[in-house]
Design a protein around this motif. Structure first.
Motif, PDB file in Angstrom:
ATOM      1  N   ILE C  73       8.651  -0.656   6.045  1.00 24.69           N
ATOM      2  CA  ILE C  73       7.583  -1.091   5.142  1.00 24.69           C
ATOM      3  C   ILE C  73       6.370  -1.448   5.999  1.00 24.69           C
ATOM      4  N   SER C  75       3.345  -3.125   6.228  1.00 19.90           N
ATOM      5  CA  SER C  75       2.517  -4.053   5.479  1.00 19.90           C
ATOM      6  C   SER C  75       1.169  -4.184   6.170  1.00 19.90           C
ATOM      7  N   ALA C 152       6.687  -4.140  -6.511  1.00 15.16           N
ATOM      8  CA  ALA C 152       6.426  -2.900  -5.782  1.00 15.16           C
ATOM      9  C   ALA C 152       7.701  -2.125  -5.501  1.00 15.16           C
ATOM     10  N   THR C 158       6.154   3.337  -2.192  1.00 16.30           N
ATOM     11  CA  THR C 158       6.591   3.401  -0.792  1.00 16.30           C
ATOM     12  C   THR C 158       5.481   3.915   0.112  1.00 16.30           C
ATOM     13  N   LEU C 162       2.240   1.833  -0.486  1.00 15.41           N
ATOM     14  CA  LEU C 162       2.561   0.421  -0.309  1.00 15.41           C
ATOM     15  C   LEU C 162       1.586  -0.199   0.686  1.00 15.41           C
TER      16      LEU C 162
END
Lengths: 537, 431, 397
Positions: C73, C75, C152, C158, C162
């Motif tokens: 992920i 971020s 999410a 994804t 994301l």
């Protein structure tokens, strides 16, 4: 001002009717004496001089006042003589109008402030009511409508009688109505007819005039005026919705313009180009360089600066795009998150490079004549610059669609992005297509920069302010779908403009972002998601 | 295994060792010179304003050295780049004071950068000269404020607009970027206007985010607000970058200075370099200095500045003048006490006088603000300002506004009362 | 027993890192407090504050590596969690000022007094109590991450999408905290702190203690992350990173795993922020700026994604370079260097410093099973992501 009104009015009137009792010589002497007041370099003296000159009746009066308004009136501190700087950089004597071969050294500009500027506008307005030039008469009428100066009434009525042009005559009537309304001693019937004239005008200026009714006016006049204001306001309210849509379209076109290159690089190629904003910035700087060269080399070509800058910006940023693609991005295909980091690095370098080359300050990009000002369209105030940007954006968008659909490069691009291996085995040079596609996306950002230089700062930070918005537009619209980008840009623009009056500019922006985040949860692939097998890996 | 270990240990040791070496090696130079810290962003968003201030400081230090330095020693400028990053400001301030052992620091632009270095200056006891107009409501022992307090800029500007020359404005738009300086200034102005009898309905307050670039709605709102039949003016505390699009929109929507004048507190010569000013003629700015002011000392300064930067078009502005005054005051104070010891210089500074560039003599007050003339300028076609109004005397800077409930009883006096927030009601510092 | 368990979870690099950190945690504060400034081993306060700041960033980097390096992920909004933790601590510190503020208002912080606030907004209640503030340090970012992640991950946002909405999240928070009406001090943020738990924040002893706590937190954050990624839970999140759909088809509730990792990581970032604030002395909205979060990602990339130790080393190294390159004659070139780091690391050292060193180390030791597994998983990542993006590329027009 008003105390002298009658005298002033009489004199102005007499000037235009050519029934002057003063001798020509005496007037010339007065004129010269009032000119001398300019040399005092004091606003009160200058104001007195303006008043004197306005009623002097000198054939030079208008020229002197215009020069004063445009900061082209000079005085010599030693001799107290006043000169006019002509547009061709020569000088003439303000008193006689004769050319001066060599102006004395140490000339100083006669300074004006806003109060004086208003007085000058008023004086010129009165002087040009009978000008042979229709544009000037219209200007004069507008300036009197704004000033509502009772002193001009006789001259105005006179001009109204002589006016042949219907549109100008209407403005004259409205200006007359505005003046009448603001005077306490106007008869009631005149007041009422003035109210109805202004009600017919139905704009913000009319409201301002209607609200200037003196307190001691009759109750029914006041009521009629209030009624008219209410009617105009409800009409304006309706217009304001349309206006909001227009503002939204305009904001949307800016968003679309900034995002359209990204729709190619991100949407079509899947490359996250964080240096996209810097391409926009470089496009804007290209405009600056073009304008700078034009200013120094060929000032008369200034209106052509944008058409010249457009292809240049496209080439410059497109070339930089190709270099970035060949130098960095091609090693990172299939690793979108890494391209994000690498291009972010590129954006930092480009920003600081521009800051080093051009300096950290804003650079001046001027607006060509067709980009400045506004016009009235059924009560909507539409600025030329914004309108051309909308038109330009749509032209760019449609050209891009056509290019993708009908050109060989467009065909190859679609082929490569749909199935790289197949395209390659059909003989398409895929690396070449990649480079050109990225170049196209960057070039589009560059021409966006040319347009944005008209409404925003040209500074090294320009790109940063658009990058997040651009990504939002592309993601909201659905990646890989140009029409989606179009719809999402306009939708976001209009939504923003309707939220702004309700919540304020800051909250409106936050709301839009939050809504976007929630929307993506609902439709993870955007408004117009691609359907089918290809989507889920 | 072992070979890698050494590699890794070498790396970590190198990091710490390098930092230590830096800290150890640099003070070695400190014996010969007096160091002056320059804490202005050279990259990032604030570089647009702050780079110039770094240059002006370098010029001033250079000049002082040509005159023979200070206390028989040469001055040495220590330039750092806090990169428009507020925590980095604090780190760099600490580096300047603790590592470089500077005698004083000239720096900061935004209020938040000043706020973030404040604890450092207090802890390490050094001197900061802050050259930018700000919201007031602060007086610290270690900071000398050479920019304008609200009473040296905002209030005189409003007074001018209410006067006959200014157009007898009756309706006010207070437009600003949404941060502390505009908020506070507008609070003060709102209270001031109400005290002058302006009704609530005649005041419109509007805030926009940083870097606002789409001004269509707001400008048309201003236009609407200005159509109420009363003379209207806009008081703009819009932050630097957002001004260009704001002015462009004003010009495009046909709002002229003669209709609705805009008086700005953050727009000076530097900011106008990037704008086509032909449509802005007549809009106003309130400052304590304009480049166009005619005085021998200003002419000399401009000539020196353009020679120093090797750019005959380089403009000067108000915060630059503030640094000139601040630097000269610091030099005089150091000469007076014969040492650069911060405690002694801080005590010596109040009362020190230095010429400002507009022909007057500014004085450092016990509240660590200075006296300044207030001028209103109208934008000219060439991007300069015409001074249309000027206070007769110098105005003393007031740290605590008299128009805010929280601060009207406070007074700063570092000479007599030895505190920055003396409460005249309770006769105590702080409460 | 516990020690043995911990050691069993560590590799050589981890042990090394822990040893160095333990030495730093003890040596730096002690040397600062006890050794005379003339001593060659004395660590001046300036340096301690600097390293303390680096260590806070290192915790943030470790938390980011946990979600990016192990769960895939990326971020771009981790700075938001860091800042929220920082604000929670900042609010506690503000309430501790009490009547020592310039306006001497016992309840309201200074910035509220001069903007004419009459009473304390509800969300400031409770922050005068340290335990509550400490709870909020974890809860505020954790809760935000939970809600955000729940939305999410459930709807299977994804990859790039994301990343972009996390960026939108931090940007929205940036704008919100800038607003003065929010009651968080607007652009200036919270500052002018006096006490923490009754100790003067500027006192040398407090600084040394904070430094020790920061170093300790880094060690604990590392251990927690290491524990998470080496248990069977860790194997699953790596599987999610490498082949999300496959893992889902195997019957794992992918979104639950992701949500847990994301929330834990956010709380960890919040802790980093909370330790950062008293040491730096200010917290303001610029911590929310998207650029900061992206910079944090590059720390992880420099040190080595998916190595944890690398994340910490990367954070310390990049910030050290920042310190060096923003002083003296190098001052205008910091952005050039930072930009170049971004480009070079992604192109030439994709595994980062520690990742590359690990590679050499494994080659030197001979490829054992573990190493081959690592390599293979890396290849899978590339294949999986290229599939996903390749699919999105299609022109409709």
């Amino acid at each position: 001002m008003l105390r002298n009104a009658r005298l002033f009015a009489v004199l102005v009137l007499s000037l235009f009717m050519a029934t002057l009792s003063l001798s020509v010589a005496a007037r010339a002497a007065d004129f010269a004496a009032s000119l001398e007041k300019f040399a005092a370099d004091d606003f009160t003296e200058t104001a007195a001089a303006v008043d004197d000159i306005a009623i002097s009746g000198s054939p030079n009066a208008q020229k002197v006042l215009e020069a004063l308004g445009n900061a082209r009136l000079f005085f010599d501190p030693q001799t107290k003589k006043v000169y006019i700087g002509e547009t061709d950089n020569s000088y003439s004597d303000a008193a006689t109008g004769a050319k001066v071969a060599t102006p004395p050294a140490g000339l100083q500009t006669v300074r004006v402030n806003n109060r004086l500027r208003r007085n000058i506008d008023m004086a010129i307005g009165t002087l040009t009511l009978l000008s042979p030039d229709a544009g000037r008469r219209q200007q004069a009428a507008d300036s009197i409508f704004k000033s509502r100066d009772a002193a001009t009434l006789p001259a105005l009525e006179n001009a109204l009688k002589a006016e042949k042009n219907a549109a100008i005559a209407r403005t004259f009537t409205e200006a007359r109505a505005a003046i009448l309304l603001s005077q306490p001693d106007t008869p009631r019937a005149d007041m009422l007819s003035a109210v109805s004239v202004l009600r017919g005008r139905a704009d913000i200026g009319a409201i301002a005039a209607l609200r200037s009714i003196p307190d001691k006016a009759d109750a029914d006049v006041k009521a009629a005026a209030n009624d008219a204001v209410a009617a105009i306001e409800s009409r304006l309210k309706l217009i304001s919705y349309v206006q909001n849509v227009w503002y939204g379209l305009s904001l949307g076109s800016v968003l679309l313009l900034a995002a359209i290159g990204l729709a190619i690089t991100f949407g079509v190629m899947g490359v996250i180009n964080m240096a996209h904003g810097e391409m926009v910035m470089i496009g804007a700087y290209t405009t600056f360089v073009v304008q700078d060269l034009i200013r120094t080399r060929a000032p008369n070509l200034f209106d052509w600066s944008l058409p010249i800058a457009l292809p240049l910006a496209f080439l410059v940023t497109g070339l930089i795009g190709v270099i970035i693609e060949r130098g960095i991005i091609r090693f990172l295909y299939g690793r979108p998150l890494e391209t994000l980091l690498a291009t972010w690095g590129v954006s930092l370098i480009l920003q600081q490079a521009v800051r080093t080359i051009f300096g950290p300050n804003n650079r001046e990009v001027g607006a060509p004549s067709y980009m400045s000002g506004a016009f009235d369209f059924y009560g909507l105030a539409i600025t030329w610059g914004r309108m051309w940007i909308i038109v330009f954006t749509l032209v760019v968008f449609l050209t891009l669609l056509a290019a993708l659909k009908w050109t060989a490069l467009g065909l190859h691009m679609r082929a490569v992005t749909q199935n790289r291996r197949m395209a390659s085995s059909m003989g398409i040079r895929t690396p070449w297509v990649d480079a050109l596609t990225f170049g196209l996306g960057s070039g589009l950002a560059g021409i966006a920069g040319v347009a944005l230089s008209q409404i925003d700062n040209v500074s090294p930070n320009l790109g940063q302010s658009y990058i997040i918005d651009s990504f939002m537009v592309v993601v909201f619209g659905g990646v890989g779908n140009l029409w989606g980008t179009l719809v999402s840009a306009f939708a976001l623009g209009i939504a923003n403009k309707f939220l702004e009056p309700l919540a304020g500019a800051v909250l409106a922006k936050i709301f839009i972002l939050v809504l976007l985040i929630l929307f993506i949860q609902k439709r993870p692939r955007g408004l117009f998601a691609l359907k089918g097998r290809a989507v889920e890996a | 295994m072992s070979s890698i270990k050494i590699g890794r240990r070498g790396l970590l040791a190198g990091i710490i060792g390098g930092a230590m070496m830096m800290s150890a090696a640099l003070p070695a130079f400190a014996q010969e010179t007096i160091k002056v810290g320059i804490l202005h962003s050279l990259s990032g968003t604030m570089a647009i304003s702050e780079t110039t201030l770094k240059d002006v400081m370098l010029m001033l230090i250079d000049e002082q050295n040509k005159k023979g330095g200070l206390l028989g020693k040469k001055l040495e400028a220590v330039v750092v780049d806090p990169a428009s990053n507020w925590p980095l400001f604090a780190e760099k301030a600490r580096e300047l004071i603790a590592q470089q052992k500077v005698a004083a620091v000239f720096g900061c632009w935004t209020s938040v950068s000043r706020k973030s270095v404040l604890p450092v200056f207090k802890e390490l006891n050094n001197i900061l000269f802050y050259p930018v107009q700000y919201e007031g409501e602060e007086s610290e022992r270690n900071v000398f404020y050479t920019g304008a307090a609200p009473n040296q800029q905002a209030i005189p500007a409003v007074d001018y607009l209410m006067s006959k020359d200014g157009g007898e404005v009756k309706r006010w738009v207070l437009a600003g970027t949404d941060y502390v300086y505009p908020r506070t200034t507008n609070k003060i102005l709102e209270a001031y206007l109400k005290a002058k009898g302006i009704a609530d309905a005649d005041i419109m307050i509007n805030y926009t985010p940083f870097g606002q670039s789409d001004w269509q709605t707001i400008v048309s709102d201003i236009k609407k607000f200005g159509s109420a039949g009363k003379k209207t003016a806009v008081v703009s505390t819009i932050n630097g970058d957002a001004n260009v699009p704001f002015y462009k929109e004003l010009a495009n929507q046909g709002i002229k200075a003669t209709d609705i004048p805009v008086v700005a507190f953050s727009v000076g010569e530097e900011e106008l370099v990037g704008v086509d000013t032909s449509n802005l003629v007549g809009h106003l700015a309130a400052w304590n200095y304009f480049e166009s002011v005619k005085s021998p000392i200003n002419d000399e300064f401009i000539a020196k500045w353009q020679a120093f930067t090797k750019n005959p078009k380089r403009v000067t502005n108000d915060p630059m003048e503030a640094h000139v005054i601040g630097f000269n005051m610091w030099v005089k104070a150091v000469e007076k006490v014969g040492t650069t010891d911060p405690d002694k210089v801080i005590d010596a500074l109040p009362g020190i006088e230095a010429p400002n560039l507009t022909g007057g003599i500014s004085k450092m007050l016990p509240n660590h603000h200075i006296t300044k003339p207030v001028m209103i300028g109208e934008i000219r076609k060439d991007g300069q300002f015409d001074v249309v109004w000027k206070t007769k005397d110098l105005v003393p800077g007031d740290a605590w506004s008299d128009y805010l409930d929280g601060s009207k009883d406070l007074e700063a006096d570092w000479v007599g009362k030895k505190c920055g927030n003396f409460n005249t009601k309770t006769n105590k510092c702080g409460s | 027993m516990i020690t043995k368990y911990i050691v069993s979870r560590l590799d050589g690099m981890g042990l090394m890192f822990l040893a160095v950190m333990a030495v730093v945690a003890v040596f730096v504060p002690l040397s600062n407090l006890l050794l005379p400034p003339t001593s060659a081993f004395h660590v001046p306060t300036y340096l301690m504050a600097l390293i303390g700041k680096y260590l806070c960033y290192a915790i943030l980097a470790v938390s980011l590596d946990l979600v990016w390096g192990y769960c895939g992920i990326l971020s771009l909004g981790h700075g938001a969690f860091f800042a929220l933790g920082g604000y929670a601590m900042g609010m506690y510190l503000m309430r501790q000022i009490g009547t020592r503020g310039v306006y001497a208002n016992p309840i309201l912080p200074d910035f509220m007094v001069f903007l004419n606030w009459k009473e304390l907004p509800w969300f400031w209640y409770g922050f005068d109590m340290f335990p509550f503030a400490l709870l909020m340090v974890f809860l505020a970012p954790g809760l935000l991450a939970f809600v955000f992640g729940w939305l999410a991950f459930r709807s299977r946002v994804t990859g790039v999408y994301l990343s972009i909405i996390t960026q939108a999240l931090t940007y929205a928070l940036l704008l919100a905290f800038f607003r003065n009406d929010m009651g968080f001090g607007g652009n200036n943020g919270l500052t002018d702190f006096k006490d923490i738990l009754g100790f003067n924040v500027q006192a040398q002893g407090t600084r040394a203690t904070l430094f020790f706590l920061t170093a300790l937190s880094l060690i604990l954050a590392y251990l927690l992350s290491r524990w998470m990624v080496t248990t069977s839970f860790g194997k699953i999140i790596v599987a999610i990173r490498d082949a999300e759909s496959r893992t889902r088809f195997l019957g794992f509730r992918v979104e639950h795993f992701k949500l847990l990792v994301f929330t834990v990581s956010a709380a960890m970032a919040g802790l980093a922020g909370a330790l950062y604030v008293p040491q730096v002395g200010i917290i303001n909205p610029s911590e929310f700026s998207p650029a900061n979060s992206i910079e944090a990602v590059i720390w992880v990339a420099v040190g080595g994604r998916g190595t944890l130790v690398g994340a910490a080393v990367g954070a310390i190294l990049v910030n050290f370079l920042k310190t060096v390159f923003t002083s003296g004659f190098l001052a205008p070139y910091w952005l050039f260097l930072l930009g170049a780091i971004f480009v070079i690391v992604t192109l030439a050292v994709p595994k980062g410093i520690i990742g590359t060193l690990n590679g050499y180390y494994e080659r030197w030791r001979g490829e054992d099973g573990e190493a081959r597994w690592h390599r293979k998983s890396a290849d899978d990542t590339t294949a999986a992501t290229s599939n996903e993006t390749g699919a999105g590329a299609k022109i409709h027009g």
